[in-house]
Design a protein around this motif. Structure first.
Motif, PDB file in Angstrom:
ATOM      1  N   LEU A 190      66.381 -22.304 -58.372  1.00 36.66           N
ATOM      2  CA  LEU A 190      67.661 -22.428 -57.679  1.00 36.66           C
ATOM      3  C   LEU A 190      67.453 -21.976 -56.235  1.00 36.66           C
ATOM      4  O   LEU A 190      67.374 -20.781 -55.949  1.00 36.66           O
ATOM      5  CB  LEU A 190      68.740 -21.580 -58.347  1.00 36.66           C
ATOM      6  N   LYS A 191      67.375 -22.935 -55.334  1.00 33.15           N
ATOM      7  CA  LYS A 191      67.117 -22.633 -53.930  1.00 33.15           C
ATOM      8  C   LYS A 191      68.370 -22.786 -53.080  1.00 33.15           C
ATOM      9  O   LYS A 191      68.358 -22.526 -51.885  1.00 33.15           O
ATOM     10  CB  LYS A 191      66.011 -23.559 -53.414  1.00 33.15           C
ATOM     11  N   ASN A 192      69.478 -23.194 -53.706  1.00 24.60           N
ATOM     12  CA  ASN A 192      70.715 -23.473 -52.986  1.00 24.60           C
ATOM     13  C   ASN A 192      71.471 -22.165 -52.726  1.00 24.60           C
ATOM     14  O   ASN A 192      72.285 -21.731 -53.544  1.00 24.60           O
ATOM     15  CB  ASN A 192      71.573 -24.451 -53.798  1.00 24.60           C
ATOM     16  N   ASP A 193      71.192 -21.539 -51.585  1.00 18.63           N
ATOM     17  CA  ASP A 193      71.810 -20.253 -51.264  1.00 18.63           C
ATOM     18  C   ASP A 193      73.325 -20.363 -51.137  1.00 18.63           C
ATOM     19  O   ASP A 193      74.067 -19.474 -51.568  1.00 18.63           O
ATOM     20  CB  ASP A 193      71.230 -19.690 -49.960  1.00 18.63           C
ATOM     21  N   SER A 194      73.795 -21.444 -50.517  1.00 21.32           N
ATOM     22  CA  SER A 194      75.243 -21.598 -50.318  1.00 21.32           C
ATOM     23  C   SER A 194      75.976 -21.694 -51.651  1.00 21.32           C
ATOM     24  O   SER A 194      77.087 -21.181 -51.796  1.00 21.32           O
ATOM     25  CB  SER A 194      75.534 -22.833 -49.463  1.00 21.32           C
ATOM     26  N   LEU A 195      75.357 -22.352 -52.643  1.00 21.14           N
ATOM     27  CA  LEU A 195      75.967 -22.439 -53.973  1.00 21.14           C
ATOM     28  C   LEU A 195      76.086 -21.053 -54.592  1.00 21.14           C
ATOM     29  O   LEU A 195      77.129 -20.697 -55.148  1.00 21.14           O
ATOM     30  CB  LEU A 195      75.125 -23.348 -54.875  1.00 21.14           C
ATOM     31  N   PHE A 196      75.027 -20.259 -54.488  1.00 16.04           N
ATOM     32  CA  PHE A 196      75.050 -18.902 -55.047  1.00 16.04           C
ATOM     33  C   PHE A 196      76.097 -18.044 -54.347  1.00 16.04           C
ATOM     34  O   PHE A 196      76.817 -17.272 -54.991  1.00 16.04           O
ATOM     35  CB  PHE A 196      73.657 -18.279 -54.925  1.00 16.04           C
ATOM     36  N   ILE A 197      76.211 -18.187 -53.020  1.00 11.66           N
ATOM     37  CA  ILE A 197      77.211 -17.422 -52.266  1.00 11.66           C
ATOM     38  C   ILE A 197      78.616 -17.798 -52.725  1.00 11.66           C
ATOM     39  O   ILE A 197      79.465 -16.929 -52.964  1.00 11.66           O
ATOM     40  CB  ILE A 197      77.051 -17.658 -50.754  1.00 11.66           C
ATOM     41  N   ARG A 198      78.872 -19.109 -52.868  1.00 15.60           N
ATOM     42  CA  ARG A 198      80.198 -19.567 -53.298  1.00 15.60           C
ATOM     43  C   ARG A 198      80.536 -19.073 -54.700  1.00 15.60           C
ATOM     44  O   ARG A 198      81.658 -18.618 -54.964  1.00 15.60           O
ATOM     45  CB  ARG A 198      80.275 -21.097 -53.255  1.00 15.60           C
ATOM     46  N   CYS A 199      79.563 -19.158 -55.599  1.00 14.45           N
ATOM     47  CA  CYS A 199      79.792 -18.698 -56.979  1.00 14.45           C
ATOM     48  C   CYS A 199      80.038 -17.193 -57.021  1.00 14.45           C
ATOM     49  O   CYS A 199      80.893 -16.719 -57.783  1.00 14.45           O
ATOM     50  CB  CYS A 199      78.605 -19.070 -57.862  1.00 14.45           C
ATOM     51  N   THR A 200      79.286 -16.442 -56.217  1.00 11.13           N
ATOM     52  CA  THR A 200      79.460 -14.984 -56.187  1.00 11.13           C
ATOM     53  C   THR A 200      80.827 -14.613 -55.631  1.00 11.13           C
ATOM     54  O   THR A 200      81.536 -13.776 -56.213  1.00 11.13           O
ATOM     55  CB  THR A 200      78.352 -14.332 -55.330  1.00 11.13           C
ATOM     56  N   LEU A 201      81.208 -15.232 -54.498  1.00 11.46           N
ATOM     57  CA  LEU A 201      82.515 -14.938 -53.907  1.00 11.46           C
ATOM     58  C   LEU A 201      83.650 -15.360 -54.837  1.00 11.46           C
ATOM     59  O   LEU A 201      84.656 -14.657 -54.970  1.00 11.46           O
ATOM     60  CB  LEU A 201      82.651 -15.649 -52.560  1.00 11.46           C
ATOM     61  N   GLY A 202      83.485 -16.509 -55.504  1.00  8.09           N
ATOM     62  CA  GLY A 202      84.500 -16.958 -56.452  1.00  8.09           C
ATOM     63  C   GLY A 202      84.648 -16.005 -57.620  1.00  8.09           C
ATOM     64  O   GLY A 202      85.769 -15.693 -58.053  1.00  8.09           O
ATOM     65  N   THR A 203      83.513 -15.519 -58.141  1.00  8.21           N
ATOM     66  CA  THR A 203      83.539 -14.561 -59.256  1.00  8.21           C
ATOM     67  C   THR A 203      84.217 -13.265 -58.838  1.00  8.21           C
ATOM     68  O   THR A 203      85.035 -12.711 -59.577  1.00  8.21           O
ATOM     69  CB  THR A 203      82.104 -14.275 -59.739  1.00  8.21           C
TER      70      THR A 203
ATOM     71  N   VAL B 193      76.734 -18.751 -63.686  1.00 10.28           N
ATOM     72  CA  VAL B 193      77.526 -19.875 -63.165  1.00 10.28           C
ATOM     73  C   VAL B 193      76.724 -20.625 -62.098  1.00 10.28           C
ATOM     74  O   VAL B 193      76.706 -21.867 -62.074  1.00 10.28           O
ATOM     75  CB  VAL B 193      78.874 -19.383 -62.590  1.00 10.28           C
ATOM     76  N   SER B 194      76.038 -19.882 -61.229  1.00  9.66           N
ATOM     77  CA  SER B 194      75.222 -20.510 -60.179  1.00  9.66           C
ATOM     78  C   SER B 194      74.109 -21.358 -60.780  1.00  9.66           C
ATOM     79  O   SER B 194      73.854 -22.489 -60.338  1.00  9.66           O
ATOM     80  CB  SER B 194      74.607 -19.440 -59.271  1.00  9.66           C
ATOM     81  N   MET B 195      73.439 -20.810 -61.786  1.00  7.46           N
ATOM     82  CA  MET B 195      72.337 -21.531 -62.417  1.00  7.46           C
ATOM     83  C   MET B 195      72.820 -22.818 -63.074  1.00  7.46           C
ATOM     84  O   MET B 195      72.179 -23.872 -62.969  1.00  7.46           O
ATOM     85  CB  MET B 195      71.647 -20.630 -63.436  1.00  7.46           C
ATOM     86  N   TYR B 196      73.978 -22.750 -63.735  1.00  6.40           N
ATOM     87  CA  TYR B 196      74.483 -23.944 -64.414  1.00  6.40           C
ATOM     88  C   TYR B 196      75.001 -24.964 -63.407  1.00  6.40           C
ATOM     89  O   TYR B 196      74.758 -26.164 -63.553  1.00  6.40           O
ATOM     90  CB  TYR B 196      75.597 -23.557 -65.394  1.00  6.40           C
ATOM     91  N   ALA B 197      75.691 -24.491 -62.384  1.00 13.18           N
ATOM     92  CA  ALA B 197      76.233 -25.407 -61.373  1.00 13.18           C
ATOM     93  C   ALA B 197      75.117 -26.093 -60.589  1.00 13.18           C
ATOM     94  O   ALA B 197      75.288 -27.223 -60.120  1.00 13.18           O
ATOM     95  CB  ALA B 197      77.157 -24.648 -60.421  1.00 13.18           C
ATOM     96  N   GLY B 198      73.980 -25.428 -60.458  1.00 12.05           N
ATOM     97  CA  GLY B 198      72.871 -25.990 -59.690  1.00 12.05           C
ATOM     98  C   GLY B 198      71.781 -26.609 -60.534  1.00 12.05           C
ATOM     99  O   GLY B 198      70.657 -26.772 -60.060  1.00 12.05           O
TER     100      GLY B 198
END
Length: 678
Positions: free
Chosen positions: A638-651, A310-315
């Motif tokens: 994918l360098k957007n750490d905040s995006l990965f954090i949000r996707c992980t917490l959402g999952t 999800v993080s990879m696709y969103a970013g």
């Protein structure tokens, strides 16, 4: 004696009746078989669809889909064998009664073969039909993800049907053989008591518990001390192995140790709810812990696979910008034999620049930024206090220097700098390069450090920009590298040899469609020239990016659903099995004075303890792996750490909700069994 038609129908009728009578155990298993068969057919249908041949990025997508097909096949095989073990255990008493009533083992085997035939044919037909029905929907979803809605046509995949039938027929045959061997080796008394065999109180296996903790610590250490993408890729599977084995050891041995500590705590243990929960779990923990560890590992897999894809696709837009910071990049390449002719290179660069600019002008689109400069790429490894040339990516100490002249740097940034031949300005994001350093035969002093500079991202190596006095110094560094690596005019075209390039980077105020059109015109113009040129265009590769990352997201969600369904069925069978095992124990507790409300409260305590452990441990595993996964994603830009954090917490949040729903539904089944409700 001749058999009548009625006698011939006896075993088929009995097999059908057995499936119906054991519906509480059989139907979830059959539904799961249908579900996994449908999933396998859908992924096969997509993998072999000829429409992938006509889309940009179709071949990598086909590879991803075939990989997903293999993963689904392997996990389905393990999963169905694991689920079948619950069925056989619950039915051993039934087979034992048949044996007492006069049936020989060969007759029981005949019933099992017929049941297996019914199961195989029924689930294959239902699964393939379901797969065909839903494959159109999956095709639409995949099309939206990878943005090729109309390029793949829907059809019924004969290849997909044949592969699905072959794979699952083999799985069911292996399951049947295992069941026949298990029943054939069991004595009648073992069959009669098979589903009610108790567990002795397990011993505290301190060595295994310590080993489990040690393996978890090693796994977490490998994950949390990873500093680069290369290191993360090397360590990932080793860390996963340590965590998986450590998890099983901790649940099997560590849980027993914890329960015995609780048992020895008199103030805690001698309370009604705690007493029944702890005493009930401790006698079955060896078996219980294996199931809990499996749930934990599967839950972790769901969280990791879904959150990363999800993080990879969103970013994907950010990833393209890091990989391709400019709309169009053009590299005119100079090999070893051409670098000495400085005047010829300068004249050739001027002519080439004019051709590109005239071609762009004819398209009529507005140029936002245009940058042109000469660059030399030097790949090195840091050893013994100096940077030594290498012609390839080495280890985690690989450093890549992009070398440009002070004049070109001024043209790019507007900042004028004065340098001697042994002085440099440097852009080093990680600031690993010291104020004085040596590359090959050249020693340099850092006169100044650049705060920011846009370069193509490559997180597999340490990237630096090196600004030297002039083109003469740049070319001397290149020739020094050629001398050290034995590069000559004959071998200078090897892929590992980084050449001197004349770079042009262009950005436009235009749509992706117009930029792609301009890119095509540039390619046509350069085809007529006798130059060695490399090109890249962000708008042109966008479809490939969406195809790749959309395919990964599709497979991630697909596998997440598969792992989740496996988790749900394991929990369901676990609740049923424990319900029947606890039923008699709670009846006894009520007879000796325990109230109905106390029984229910005790049940709730025990079920909550069982359910909370895997999800808590899975969340800890994901947190421990966060840094390693983040570094791996950096290698994919994918360098957007905040995006990965949000996707992980959402999952995690969504999974916890689903997990809670599963808990509520399966705990009701458990309560009904224990409380003698039908």
């Amino acid at each position: 004696m001749k058999k009548t038609g009625k006698n011939k129908a006896f075993y088929p009728r009995l097999a059908l009746e057995n499936i119906r009578k054991n519906g509480k155990f059989y139907y979830p298993y059959l539904i799961t078989c249908v579900f996994t068969i449908a999933m396998f057919y859908i992924i096969s249908f997509l993998s072999f669809n000829t429409g992938l041949d006509v889309i940009r990025g179709g071949e990598p997508l086909r590879i991803i889909l075939k990989f997903g097909m293999g993963v689904i096949g392997i996990f389905t095989f393990i999963f169905l064998i694991y689920s079948n073990s619950f069925l056989i255990k619950r039915r051993k008493r039934e087979f034992g009664i048949y044996n007492i009533l006069g049936m020989e083992k060969k007759h029981i085997a005949k019933i099992m073969v017929i049941e297996n035939i019914y199961t195989t044919i029924g689930t294959l037909i239902a699964g393939i039909l379901s797969g065909i029905v839903f494959s159109r929907l999956m095709l639409m979803i995949l099309g939206k993800m990878v943005r090729f809605d109309s390029k793949i046509k829907f059809d019924i995949s004969v290849t997909g049907i044949l592969i699905t039938v072959a794979v699952f027929a083999m799985i069911f045959i292996i399951i049947l053989i295992g069941n026949l061997i298990a029943i054939g080796r069991s004595k009648t008394i073992e069959l009669l008591s098979g589903s009610n065999v108790g567990e002795k109180e397990p011993k505290t296996k301190l060595l295994i518990a310590v080993l489990g903790v040690t393996m978890l610590v090693i796994g977490y250490y490998l994950a949390m001390t990873t500093e680069s993408a290369t290191e993360a890729l090397k360590r990932f599977f080793i860390a996963v192995l340590f965590v998986i084995v450590g998890t099983y050891f901790i649940f099997i041995a560590g849980s027993i140790a914890i329960l015995k500590i609780l048992k020895n705590n008199k103030k805690f243990y001698y309370k009604v709810n705690n007493f029944t929960a702890v005493s009930g779990m401790i006698y079955r923990m060896k078996k219980n812990a294996t199931g809990l560890a499996s749930i934990c590992i599967l839950s972790t897999m769901v969280l990791v696979v879904v959150s990363t894809t999800v993080s990879m696709y969103a970013g994907v837009e950010d990833e393209m910008k890091y990989r391709y910071p400019n709309d169009i990049t053009i590299k005119k390449i100079y090999r070893f034999s051409e670098v000495d002719n400085i005047e010829g290179m300068d004249e050739s660069n001027k002519d080439f620049r004019e051709i590109i600019l005239n071609t762009v002008a004819k398209t009529g689109i507005q140029v936002k930024h245009f940058r042109a400069y000469e660059e030399c790429t030097i790949t090195t490894t840091y050893e013994n206090g100096k940077y030594n040339y290498i012609g390839y990516y080495g280890n985690d100490d690989t450093h890549e220097f992009r070398v440009i002249s002070a004049k070109d740097y001024e043209n790019l940034t507007g900042e004028k700098i004065e340098l001697n031949s042994d002085e440099v300005y440097i852009y080093s994001p990680d600031k690993k390069v010291k104020d004085e350093f040596t590359i090959g035969n050249y020693s340099f002093k850092v006169k100044g450090r650049i705060a920011k500079f846009d370069m193509e991202a490559d997180y597999m190596v340490n990237m630096h920009l090196l600004v030297v006095k002039d083109s003469e110094v740049l070319r001397q560094i290149y020739l020094d590298k050629c001398d050290k690596l034995g590069i000559t005019a004959e071998n200078s075209e090897d892929e590992d040899v980084k050449p001197v390039c004349y770079m042009m980077k262009i950005d436009f105020n235009a749509s992706d469609e117009k930029i792609s059109g301009c890119y095509s015109k540039i390619l046509d113009a350069c085809d007529k020239l006798n130059y060695d040129v490399m090109f890249s265009c962000r708008a042109y590769v966008k479809d490939e990016f969406y195809t790749l990352y959309g395919g990964l997201l599709f497979i991630g969600i697909f596998l997440g659903i598969l792992f989740l369904s496996i988790t749900v069925l394991i929990i369901y069978y676990k609740q049923i099995t424990e319900g029947y095992e606890d039923k008699e124990r709670f009846d006894i507790m009520q007879k000796v004075g325990m109230s109905h409300s106390e029984v229910k409260k005790s049940i709730k305590t025990q079920v909550l303890m069982v359910f909370m452990l895997p999800i808590v441990a899975a969340t800890i595993h994901v947190a421990g792996a966060f840094k390693m996964i983040k570094n791996i994603l950096m290698s994919l830009n994918l360098k957007n750490d905040s995006l990965f954090i949000r996707c992980t917490l959402g999952t995690i949040g969504i999974f916890v909700i689903v997990y809670a729903v599963v808990y509520l539904l399966t705990s009701k089944v458990y309560y009904n069994i224990v409380e003698n409700k039908k």
